[in-house]
Design a protein around this motif. Structure first.
Motif, PDB file in Angstrom:
ATOM      1  N   ILE A 119      21.064   4.230  10.248  1.00 45.76           N
ATOM      2  CA  ILE A 119      22.402   4.599  10.682  1.00 45.76           C
ATOM      3  C   ILE A 119      23.021   3.407  11.397  1.00 45.76           C
ATOM      4  CG2 ILE A 119      21.480   5.721  12.754  1.00 45.76           C
ATOM      5  CD1 ILE A 119      23.915   7.640  12.566  1.00 45.76           C
ATOM      6  N   ILE A 120      24.241   3.047  10.995  1.00 49.18           N
ATOM      7  CA  ILE A 120      24.927   1.851  11.493  1.00 49.18           C
ATOM      8  C   ILE A 120      26.240   2.260  12.142  1.00 49.18           C
ATOM      9  CG2 ILE A 120      25.864  -0.399  10.880  1.00 49.18           C
ATOM     10  CD1 ILE A 120      24.057  -0.445   8.466  1.00 49.18           C
ATOM     11  N   ASP A 121      26.489   1.750  13.363  1.00 47.68           N
ATOM     12  CA  ASP A 121      27.743   2.071  14.032  1.00 47.68           C
ATOM     13  C   ASP A 121      28.828   1.092  13.616  1.00 47.68           C
ATOM     14  OD1 ASP A 121      27.461  -0.284  15.539  1.00 47.68           O
ATOM     15  OD2 ASP A 121      26.651   0.751  17.279  1.00 47.68           O
ATOM     16  N   SER A 122      30.021   1.258  14.165  1.00 43.73           N
ATOM     17  CA  SER A 122      31.173   0.453  13.754  1.00 43.73           C
ATOM     18  C   SER A 122      31.029  -1.018  14.129  1.00 43.73           C
ATOM     19  CB  SER A 122      32.451   1.015  14.385  1.00 43.73           C
ATOM     20  OG  SER A 122      32.351   1.021  15.806  1.00 43.73           O
ATOM     21  N   LYS A 123      30.101  -1.324  15.059  1.00 42.64           N
ATOM     22  CA  LYS A 123      29.878  -2.713  15.463  1.00 42.64           C
ATOM     23  C   LYS A 123      28.688  -3.341  14.746  1.00 42.64           C
ATOM     24  CE  LYS A 123      31.958  -1.980  19.997  1.00 42.64           C
ATOM     25  NZ  LYS A 123      31.774  -2.016  21.467  1.00 42.64           N
ATOM     26  N   GLY A 124      28.108  -2.585  13.805  1.00 48.15           N
ATOM     27  CA  GLY A 124      27.011  -3.126  13.012  1.00 48.15           C
ATOM     28  C   GLY A 124      25.633  -2.932  13.600  1.00 48.15           C
ATOM     29  N   LYS A 125      25.522  -2.227  14.732  1.00 47.44           N
ATOM     30  CA  LYS A 125      24.210  -1.983  15.326  1.00 47.44           C
ATOM     31  C   LYS A 125      23.489  -0.888  14.543  1.00 47.44           C
ATOM     32  CE  LYS A 125      25.452  -3.524  19.962  1.00 47.44           C
ATOM     33  NZ  LYS A 125      25.540  -3.169  21.406  1.00 47.44           N
ATOM     34  N   LYS A 126      22.166  -1.055  14.382  1.00 44.05           N
ATOM     35  CA  LYS A 126      21.398  -0.184  13.493  1.00 44.05           C
ATOM     36  C   LYS A 126      20.253   0.499  14.236  1.00 44.05           C
ATOM     37  CE  LYS A 126      22.047  -3.651   9.849  1.00 44.05           C
ATOM     38  NZ  LYS A 126      21.351  -4.581   8.928  1.00 44.05           N
ATOM     39  N   LEU A 127      19.901   1.683  13.746  1.00 47.31           N
ATOM     40  CA  LEU A 127      18.624   2.285  14.122  1.00 47.31           C
ATOM     41  C   LEU A 127      18.056   2.954  12.880  1.00 47.31           C
ATOM     42  CD1 LEU A 127      18.577   5.666  14.579  1.00 47.31           C
ATOM     43  CD2 LEU A 127      20.039   5.042  16.473  1.00 47.31           C
ATOM     44  N   GLU A 128      16.736   3.058  12.821  1.00 45.71           N
ATOM     45  CA  GLU A 128      16.075   3.574  11.623  1.00 45.71           C
ATOM     46  C   GLU A 128      15.046   4.640  11.975  1.00 45.71           C
ATOM     47  OE1 GLU A 128      14.339   0.262   9.588  1.00 45.71           O
ATOM     48  OE2 GLU A 128      16.249  -0.428   8.765  1.00 45.71           O
ATOM     49  N   HIS A 129      14.896   5.600  11.051  1.00 42.51           N
ATOM     50  CA  HIS A 129      13.838   6.601  11.153  1.00 42.51           C
ATOM     51  C   HIS A 129      13.263   6.856   9.767  1.00 42.51           C
ATOM     52  CE1 HIS A 129      13.522   8.045  15.292  1.00 42.51           C
ATOM     53  NE2 HIS A 129      14.807   7.776  15.409  1.00 42.51           N
ATOM     54  N   ILE A 130      12.032   7.308   9.750  1.00 39.83           N
ATOM     55  CA  ILE A 130      11.329   7.529   8.486  1.00 39.83           C
ATOM     56  C   ILE A 130      11.967   8.649   7.687  1.00 39.83           C
ATOM     57  CG2 ILE A 130       9.148   8.307   7.455  1.00 39.83           C
ATOM     58  CD1 ILE A 130       7.722   6.978   9.845  1.00 39.83           C
ATOM     59  N   ALA A 131      12.180   8.410   6.403  1.00 37.62           N
ATOM     60  CA  ALA A 131      12.595   9.461   5.478  1.00 37.62           C
ATOM     61  C   ALA A 131      11.413   9.901   4.612  1.00 37.62           C
ATOM     62  CB  ALA A 131      13.741   8.974   4.591  1.00 37.62           C
ATOM     63  N   ARG A 132      10.596   8.918   4.192  1.00 35.80           N
ATOM     64  CA  ARG A 132       9.433   9.244   3.362  1.00 35.80           C
ATOM     65  C   ARG A 132       8.502   8.041   3.289  1.00 35.80           C
ATOM     66  NH1 ARG A 132       7.972   8.854  -2.261  1.00 35.80           N
ATOM     67  NH2 ARG A 132       6.698  10.628  -2.948  1.00 35.80           N
ATOM     68  N   ILE A 133       7.193   8.312   3.381  1.00 34.95           N
ATOM     69  CA  ILE A 133       6.178   7.294   3.119  1.00 34.95           C
ATOM     70  C   ILE A 133       5.177   7.877   2.139  1.00 34.95           C
ATOM     71  CG2 ILE A 133       4.315   5.895   4.063  1.00 34.95           C
ATOM     72  CD1 ILE A 133       5.782   5.733   6.673  1.00 34.95           C
ATOM     73  N   PHE A 134       5.016   7.199   1.024  1.00 36.13           N
ATOM     74  CA  PHE A 134       4.040   7.611   0.015  1.00 36.13           C
ATOM     75  C   PHE A 134       2.914   6.591  -0.003  1.00 36.13           C
ATOM     76  CE2 PHE A 134       2.135   7.785  -4.200  1.00 36.13           C
ATOM     77  CZ  PHE A 134       1.961   9.163  -4.368  1.00 36.13           C
ATOM     78  N   ASP A 135       1.710   7.042   0.347  1.00 33.96           N
ATOM     79  CA  ASP A 135       0.538   6.170   0.404  1.00 33.96           C
ATOM     80  C   ASP A 135      -0.044   6.017  -1.002  1.00 33.96           C
ATOM     81  OD1 ASP A 135      -2.286   5.323   0.715  1.00 33.96           O
ATOM     82  OD2 ASP A 135      -1.867   5.529   2.856  1.00 33.96           O
ATOM     83  N   LYS A 136      -0.025   4.797  -1.516  1.00 28.58           N
ATOM     84  CA  LYS A 136      -0.503   4.549  -2.883  1.00 28.58           C
ATOM     85  C   LYS A 136      -2.012   4.704  -3.003  1.00 28.58           C
ATOM     86  CE  LYS A 136       3.245   1.267  -3.807  1.00 28.58           C
ATOM     87  NZ  LYS A 136       3.584  -0.146  -4.095  1.00 28.58           N
ATOM     88  N   LYS A 137      -2.732   4.324  -1.962  1.00 30.29           N
ATOM     89  CA  LYS A 137      -4.186   4.438  -2.021  1.00 30.29           C
ATOM     90  C   LYS A 137      -4.631   5.893  -1.991  1.00 30.29           C
ATOM     91  CE  LYS A 137      -5.386  -0.049   0.004  1.00 30.29           C
ATOM     92  NZ  LYS A 137      -6.102  -0.735   1.107  1.00 30.29           N
ATOM     93  N   LEU A 138      -3.981   6.686  -1.145  1.00 29.97           N
ATOM     94  CA  LEU A 138      -4.327   8.102  -1.050  1.00 29.97           C
ATOM     95  C   LEU A 138      -3.643   8.932  -2.131  1.00 29.97           C
ATOM     96  CD1 LEU A 138      -4.060   8.614   2.833  1.00 29.97           C
ATOM     97  CD2 LEU A 138      -6.138   8.244   1.478  1.00 29.97           C
ATOM     98  N   ASN A 139      -2.631   8.312  -2.757  1.00 30.21           N
ATOM     99  CA  ASN A 139      -1.850   8.977  -3.804  1.00 30.21           C
ATOM    100  C   ASN A 139      -1.213  10.275  -3.295  1.00 30.21           C
ATOM    101  OD1 ASN A 139      -0.747   9.127  -6.419  1.00 30.21           O
ATOM    102  ND2 ASN A 139      -2.361  10.519  -7.085  1.00 30.21           N
ATOM    103  N   ASP A 192       0.800  -1.228   0.000  1.00 33.31           N
ATOM    104  CA  ASP A 192       0.000   0.000   0.000  1.00 33.31           C
ATOM    105  C   ASP A 192       0.831   1.275   0.000  1.00 33.31           C
ATOM    106  OD1 ASP A 192      -2.372  -1.486   0.091  1.00 33.31           O
ATOM    107  OD2 ASP A 192      -2.250  -1.639   2.284  1.00 33.31           O
ATOM    108  N   SER A 193       2.156   1.147   0.100  1.00 34.42           N
ATOM    109  CA  SER A 193       2.969   2.357   0.184  1.00 34.42           C
ATOM    110  C   SER A 193       4.406   2.111  -0.250  1.00 34.42           C
ATOM    111  CB  SER A 193       2.949   2.897   1.624  1.00 34.42           C
ATOM    112  OG  SER A 193       3.466   1.928   2.512  1.00 34.42           O
ATOM    113  N   ASP A 194       5.053   3.193  -0.666  1.00 36.52           N
ATOM    114  CA  ASP A 194       6.494   3.196  -0.910  1.00 36.52           C
ATOM    115  C   ASP A 194       7.153   3.820   0.309  1.00 36.52           C
ATOM    116  OD1 ASP A 194       6.331   2.099  -3.482  1.00 36.52           O
ATOM    117  OD2 ASP A 194       5.944   4.064  -4.362  1.00 36.52           O
ATOM    118  N   VAL A 195       8.131   3.127   0.884  1.00 33.68           N
ATOM    119  CA  VAL A 195       8.729   3.572   2.136  1.00 33.68           C
ATOM    120  C   VAL A 195      10.231   3.746   1.971  1.00 33.68           C
ATOM    121  CG1 VAL A 195       9.129   3.019   4.566  1.00 33.68           C
ATOM    122  CG2 VAL A 195       6.964   2.366   3.481  1.00 33.68           C
ATOM    123  N   THR A 196      10.743   4.882   2.430  1.00 33.33           N
ATOM    124  CA  THR A 196      12.178   5.113   2.515  1.00 33.33           C
ATOM    125  C   THR A 196      12.518   5.427   3.966  1.00 33.33           C
ATOM    126  OG1 THR A 196      12.304   6.007   0.269  1.00 33.33           O
ATOM    127  CG2 THR A 196      14.139   6.486   1.731  1.00 33.33           C
TER     128      THR A 196
END
Length: 231
Positions: A51-71, A43-47
């Motif tokens: 961000i990954i540290d030197s030990k490979g641990k990750k965290l994520e935050h939204i960059a963009r969500i495009f809702d296909k149904k709502l266009n 239902d959506s395109d998500v970006t």
């Protein structure tokens, strides 16, 4: 058999993910990589920013969500950084009056990113958001000797006080630095400490060496985020 294979191919195509390196950054002498992660959902395109540290641990935050149904675009995110912090802003555009959420992360002595601040439902940019210009470092009070000496002082003076609490979680102390360089603990109510621990922490912070508040010829005050984690 062909119909099952067709369904599997369709399912995989709906969850395609692509990872692109956005930039490599340094926060308090710790190295991180920031990626754009794109996924094509049903239902959506998500970006997302990852961000990954030197030990490979990750965290994520939204960059963009495009809702296909709502266009239309329903969420948009940006990040800003200075030499010690990375800030994520997520705009919620699903409401009649858009709001934004603000997250601040800093690395601890081991290079692990810890959440120092979270604000939700804001109507405008937070005042402490770093400028968008690359390598533009706003001036702020400095601990004499820099981060290395600050980490040593925290490990010697603060870590023993929070020794029991550090077995279950990390802490970020929010210090208000006045123009004389005196540090005052600001987020005490959020730490949920026992009364005796709270008193010991306040007493030790009062003994903290004076911060340097004359920077680049200006007298400055400000907030410092100090991570405390298990050695």
């Amino acid at each position: 058999m062909k119909s099952y294979l067709f369904l599997i191919i369709i399912f995989l195509s709906l969850n395609i993910k692509a990872q692109n390196l956005r930039e490599e950054i340094k926060l308090k002498n710790s190295d991180f990589k920031v990626y754009d992660i794109d996924s094509n959902e049903k239902d959506s395109d998500v970006t997302k920013y990852q961000i990954i540290d030197s030990k490979g641990k990750k965290l994520e935050h939204i960059a963009r969500i495009f809702d296909k149904k709502l266009n239309k675009e329903t969420f948009l995110g940006i990040y800003r950084k200075n030499d010690s912090e990375i800030h994520f802003i997520e705009f919620n555009q699903t409401k009649e009056v858009p709001t934004l959420n603000h997250y601040v992360y800093i690395p601890d002595a081991n290079g692990k990113l810890v959440l120092a601040k979270k604000e939700v439902g804001l109507k405008d940019y937070p005042a402490d958001l770093p400028p968008k210009f690359k390598n533009n470092k706003p001036i702020h009070p400095e601990f004499v000797g820099g981060d290395a000496e600050l980490n040593k002082w925290v490990e010697k003076n603060i870590t023993p006080i929070l020794k029991k609490e550090l077995t279950t979680k990390d802490f970020v102390l929010t210090l208000e630095i006045d123009e004389n360089g005196t540090a005052t603990l600001q987020n005490l109510s959020l730490l949920s400490l026992k009364n005796e621990t709270e008193k010991a922490l306040i007493a030790k912070i009062s003994e903290m060496p004076k911060w340097n508040t004359t920077v680049q010829g200006y007298k400055v005050t400000g907030v410092a985020y100090v991570p405390v984690s298990k050695p």
